[in-house]
Write a protein that holds these residues in place. Structure first.
Motif, short mmCIF file in Angstrom:
data_model
loop_
_atom_site.label_atom_id
_atom_site.label_comp_id
_atom_site.label_asym_id
_atom_site.label_seq_id
_atom_site.Cartn_x
_atom_site.Cartn_y
_atom_site.Cartn_z
N GLN A 1 0.82 -1.22 0.00
CA GLN A 1 0.00 0.00 0.00
C GLN A 1 0.85 1.27 0.00
OE1 GLN A 1 -2.56 -0.64 3.36
NE2 GLN A 1 -3.71 -2.24 2.30
N SER A 2 2.13 1.13 0.33
CA SER A 2 3.02 2.30 0.29
C SER A 2 3.59 2.54 -1.10
CB SER A 2 4.19 2.10 1.27
OG SER A 2 3.73 2.11 2.59
N GLU A 3 3.29 1.64 -2.05
CA GLU A 3 3.92 1.74 -3.37
C GLU A 3 3.73 3.09 -4.05
OE1 GLU A 3 2.46 -1.63 -5.49
OE2 GLU A 3 4.40 -2.65 -5.43
N ASP A 4 2.51 3.62 -4.00
CA ASP A 4 2.27 4.91 -4.64
C ASP A 4 2.72 6.02 -3.68
OD1 ASP A 4 1.44 7.15 -5.96
OD2 ASP A 4 -0.55 6.36 -6.45
N LEU A 5 4.03 6.26 -3.70
CA LEU A 5 4.60 7.19 -2.72
C LEU A 5 4.03 8.60 -2.85
CD1 LEU A 5 6.63 7.69 -0.43
CD2 LEU A 5 8.39 8.09 -2.16
N ASP A 6 3.86 9.08 -4.07
CA ASP A 6 3.34 10.44 -4.26
C ASP A 6 1.97 10.59 -3.60
OD1 ASP A 6 5.57 11.15 -5.62
OD2 ASP A 6 4.69 10.93 -7.63
N ALA A 7 1.12 9.59 -3.79
CA ALA A 7 -0.22 9.66 -3.23
C ALA A 7 -0.19 9.60 -1.70
CB ALA A 7 -1.09 8.53 -3.78
N ARG A 8 0.62 8.65 -1.15
CA ARG A 8 0.70 8.53 0.32
C ARG A 8 1.30 9.79 0.93
NH1 ARG A 8 -1.30 4.38 -1.35
NH2 ARG A 8 -2.92 5.95 -1.50
N PHE A 9 2.29 10.34 0.25
CA PHE A 9 2.94 11.56 0.73
C PHE A 9 1.93 12.71 0.76
CE2 PHE A 9 5.26 15.52 -0.28
CZ PHE A 9 6.15 15.55 0.79
N ALA A 10 1.16 12.84 -0.32
CA ALA A 10 0.15 13.91 -0.40
C ALA A 10 -0.87 13.75 0.73
CB ALA A 10 -0.53 13.90 -1.76
N GLU A 11 -1.26 12.51 1.03
CA GLU A 11 -2.21 12.28 2.13
C GLU A 11 -1.61 12.70 3.47
OE1 GLU A 11 -4.06 8.33 -0.07
OE2 GLU A 11 -2.97 8.08 1.83
N ALA A 12 -0.33 12.36 3.67
CA ALA A 12 0.32 12.72 4.94
C ALA A 12 0.41 14.24 5.09
CB ALA A 12 1.70 12.08 5.02
N VAL A 13 0.74 14.91 3.97
CA VAL A 13 0.83 16.37 4.01
C VAL A 13 -0.53 16.97 4.34
CG1 VAL A 13 1.24 18.45 2.63
CG2 VAL A 13 2.82 16.50 2.45
N GLU A 14 -1.57 16.42 3.70
CA GLU A 14 -2.91 16.95 3.92
C GLU A 14 -3.36 16.73 5.37
OE1 GLU A 14 -5.92 15.62 1.12
OE2 GLU A 14 -7.42 16.61 2.39
N ALA A 15 -3.07 15.53 5.88
CA ALA A 15 -3.44 15.23 7.26
C ALA A 15 -2.80 16.24 8.21
CB ALA A 15 -3.03 13.81 7.62
N ARG A 16 -1.56 16.58 7.93
CA ARG A 16 -0.88 17.54 8.81
C ARG A 16 -1.49 18.94 8.65
NH1 ARG A 16 5.54 18.22 8.78
NH2 ARG A 16 5.17 19.15 6.74
N GLU A 17 -1.83 19.29 7.40
CA GLU A 17 -2.45 20.61 7.16
C GLU A 17 -3.73 20.78 7.97
OE1 GLU A 17 -1.42 23.41 5.64
OE2 GLU A 17 0.43 22.22 5.71
N ASN A 18 -4.42 19.67 8.20
CA ASN A 18 -5.70 19.75 8.90
C ASN A 18 -5.57 19.82 10.42
OD1 ASN A 18 -7.12 19.78 6.52
ND2 ASN A 18 -7.24 17.54 6.41
N LEU A 19 -4.33 19.73 10.89
CA LEU A 19 -4.14 19.78 12.34
C LEU A 19 -4.21 21.22 12.84
CD1 LEU A 19 -1.11 17.34 12.73
CD2 LEU A 19 -3.49 16.87 13.28
N ARG A 20 -4.38 21.36 14.16
CA ARG A 20 -4.30 22.71 14.74
C ARG A 20 -2.86 23.21 14.61
NH1 ARG A 20 -5.76 22.16 20.69
NH2 ARG A 20 -4.19 20.58 20.35
N ASP A 21 -2.70 24.53 14.57
CA ASP A 21 -1.38 25.11 14.34
C ASP A 21 -0.32 24.58 15.29
OD1 ASP A 21 -2.02 26.42 12.13
OD2 ASP A 21 -2.25 28.41 13.06
N THR A 22 -0.68 24.46 16.57
CA THR A 22 0.32 24.01 17.55
C THR A 22 0.75 22.57 17.26
OG1 THR A 22 -1.59 23.61 18.95
CG2 THR A 22 -0.19 25.49 19.52
N ASP A 23 -0.21 21.71 16.89
CA ASP A 23 0.12 20.32 16.60
C ASP A 23 0.90 20.18 15.30
OD1 ASP A 23 -1.21 19.63 18.86
OD2 ASP A 23 -3.10 19.18 17.84
N LYS A 24 0.55 21.08 14.37
CA LYS A 24 1.19 21.04 13.06
C LYS A 24 2.71 21.12 13.19
CE LYS A 24 -1.50 23.39 10.13
NZ LYS A 24 -1.94 24.55 9.34
#
Ligand SMILES: [Zn+2]
Length: 367
Positions: free
Chosen positions: A77-100
């Motif tokens: 499931q990690s094979e599509d690195l670009d997609a997994r990376f984009a998801e991780a970036v988005e997940a972080r974007e959605n965090l509160r500023d302090t958690d980010k």
């Protein structure tokens, strides 16, 4: 996708699998090779071979993986690195500023396999990412036999590199670290000396063409030959090649060059430079155009210096020949220099279209 599906570099793959078979796999492996040469694909294959629950041994008796067990499928499931990376970036974007601020970027689809990509916006591996590796690496794997860590870039912040070095000095028995790099020289010499380096070399064009024949049947023979040459022997680049946008950019580049050589009409040229005026697709589009202009000028130089076998844009060879007969070597060289100026202008953030227009007029003056 077992090892037989890996494109090229059979000796390297054989050696790595032999070390797996003899349980002599190094704790730290540097996989070095051009962008798209298969470093990440190979690291994930090795991670599966280490942890497969129903390991296959094919004809050669060396370890392989089934691709179907729960370890294999979760790692895959990690094979599509670009997609997994984009998801991780988005997940972080959605965090509160302090958690980010506290949250470092990882890709993880299996509890014992951690992928460490460079952290944006600097796109460097940061010390907090390596700290997380240190926090987990000394625990025995939960569901796998071997903990696997894959650093997808060798751009380490200084402190991060020093922390990594500490792990490499005392690696646990049950962990393997992969360091992927386009240039192993970027890694600290002390990191390199504690790792075993394997290079993934370029594939011969015919091999890429035949793989494309299977995997990109929608491309015809001439298109496959073109993509193989433009990808410089890197199968990953060939498979993800955006042929449509390349051909569009090349159409524009040809209009510009022909107009400068006095063979095209200026209304066409105006339409082309005008289409780069809008900032929407912006920089990427103009950078694509510049790369394409370079590749055409380079091909013209190859033809002029009797090295026609090096031409990459083989599907428009006739056109290129005509152009290289119209322009002399000095013209091509001046055009390439002019392009360099446009690029420098872009870096200084001049208005995009302004410098492109300037390039077109400069070419006109040359001829
Ligand atoms: Zn398996």
């Amino acid at each position: 996708m077992p090892f037989s599906d890996f494109a090229g570099n059979p000796e390297t793959i054989h050696r790595l699998r032999e070390m797996l078979a003899r349980k002599r796999f190094p704790h730290a492996v540097i996989l070095s090779g051009a962008h798209g040469s298969g470093k990440y694909t190979l690291a994930l294959m090795l991670a599966r071979a280490m942890n497969c629950l129903a390991p296959l041994t094919d004809g050669d008796g060396l370890p392989d993986f089934c691709g179907r067990c729960s370890n294999c499928t979760r790692i895959a499931q990690s094979e599509d690195l670009d997609a997994r990376f984009a998801e991780a970036v988005e997940a972080r974007e959605n965090l509160r500023d302090t958690d980010k601020k506290e949250t470092r970027l990882f890709v993880q689809t299996h509890p014992d396999v951690l992928i460490i990509p460079p952290d944006p916006p600097q796109m460097m591996i940061k010390v907090d990412q390596v700290r997380h590796v240190i926090e987990t690496i000394y625990y025995r794997p939960a569901e796998a036999r071997e903990r696997v860590y894959i650093f997808t870039s060798s751009a380490f912040m200084k402190e991060a590199a020093n922390s990594l070095l500490k792990v490499l000095e005392e690696p646990p028995e049950f962990a393997s670290i992969f360091l992927l790099t386009e240039n192993a020289g970027e890694l600290l010499p002390t990191i390199r000396s504690r790792s075993m380096t394997f290079n993934l070399g370029a594939l011969p064009f015919p091999e890429i063409e035949s793989r494309l024949g299977q995997l990109r049947p929608e491309w015809n023979v001439r298109q496959r030959a073109l993509v193989a040459r433009l990808s410089e022997g890197a199968i990953g680049r060939a498979l993800s090649f955006n042929l449509e946008s390349y051909v569009a950019a090349r159409g524009h580049a040809l209009v510009m060059l022909k107009s400068a050589l006095g063979a095209g009409d200026h209304t066409e040229l105006f339409k082309v430079t005008e289409s780069y005026r809008a900032g929407a697709e912006g920089r990427e589009k103009i950078e694509g155009l510049l790369r394409t202009l370079y590749s055409l000028l380079e091909d013209m130089m190859f033809l002029q210096s009797g090295a026609g076998q090096l031409v990459r844009n083989t599907d428009i060879l006739g056109e290129l020949k005509k152009m290289s007969e119209t322009a002399d070597f000095a013209w091509v060289r001046r055009a390439a220099e002019g392009l360099g100026e446009v690029e420098r202008g872009l870096r200084r953030n001049l208005l995009r279209s302004l410098s492109l227009d300037a390039f077109a007029t400069a070419l006109d003056r040359v001829s």
